[in-house]
Design a protein around this motif. Structure first.
Motif: not given
Length: 194
Positions: A69-70, A125
């Motif tokens: 998930l960003r 990420t």
């Protein structure tokens, strides 16, 4: 990779009164050519310190796959879209400048990245791993290495504009509260982990 070599060669401006710049430019070109030649093969032929680098890359890739998930708002290190070139190629290329010092630089880089995630309450990420890992590696290299290449050389190698590299270094240092000192116990823990 050969395009990067060519673009670096074309953009390289060496003045006759700057011997250090010309030496660094020649070394940089040599590193880029060797990296380009190595990247045409499926395996890399790094020397004895490749184990540390490969473990570090594996940790980063594991973190990226676990954090899909960003984060919002985006950090200064996020890129859009996610770079197509895997982070391992960036790190292997950059690490060629100081490969003999990797046993110290990799744990220091991991410590700085862990400080960043704790202070910023963000995760590593796929969107931020490229810039984040390269900047952390650069800062650890500046703080702990005996071999110092200029920001111009490092920016060319990593595909940054010089101002972006300087800005990201400053942002990263602020994010970790300029806490660069690593005590022996902390280094030992991360050295075993990496």
């Amino acid at each position: 990779p050969m395009t990067r070599v060519y673009s670096f060669f074309v953009s390289c401006k060496v003045s006759s009164n700057s011997m250090a710049s010309s030496t660094q430019a020649c070394l940089m070109l040599l590193v880029l050519v060797l990296t380009a030649l190595q990247s045409t093969h499926s395996t890399y032929n790094f020397d004895c310190h490749s184990d540390e680098l490969n473990r570090f890359i594996a940790v980063l890739e594991e973190k990226c796959s676990a954090n899909t998930l960003r984060s919002y708002p985006q950090s200064a290190f996020d890129t859009e879209p996610i770079p197509e070139i895997p982070v391992k190629y960036y790190l292997r290329s950059a690490s060629q400048l100081w490969k003999d010092e990797l046993p110290l630089l990799i744990p220091a880089t991991m410590i700085y990245l862990s400080r960043w995630t704790l202070n910023k309450h963000e995760q590593i990420t796929a969107w931020n791993v490229h810039k984040l890992s390269l900047i952390a590696l650069r800062i650890s290299q500046k703080f702990y290495s005996d071999t110092l290449f200029s920001n111009v050389v490092y920016a060319q190698l990593c595909g940054f504009h010089l101002r972006e590299l300087q800005r990201l270094e400053h942002v990263f240092l602020k994010d970790i509260d300029f806490d660069l000192f690593i005590d022996k116990e902390e280094l030992a823990i991360f050295s075993e982990y990496s």
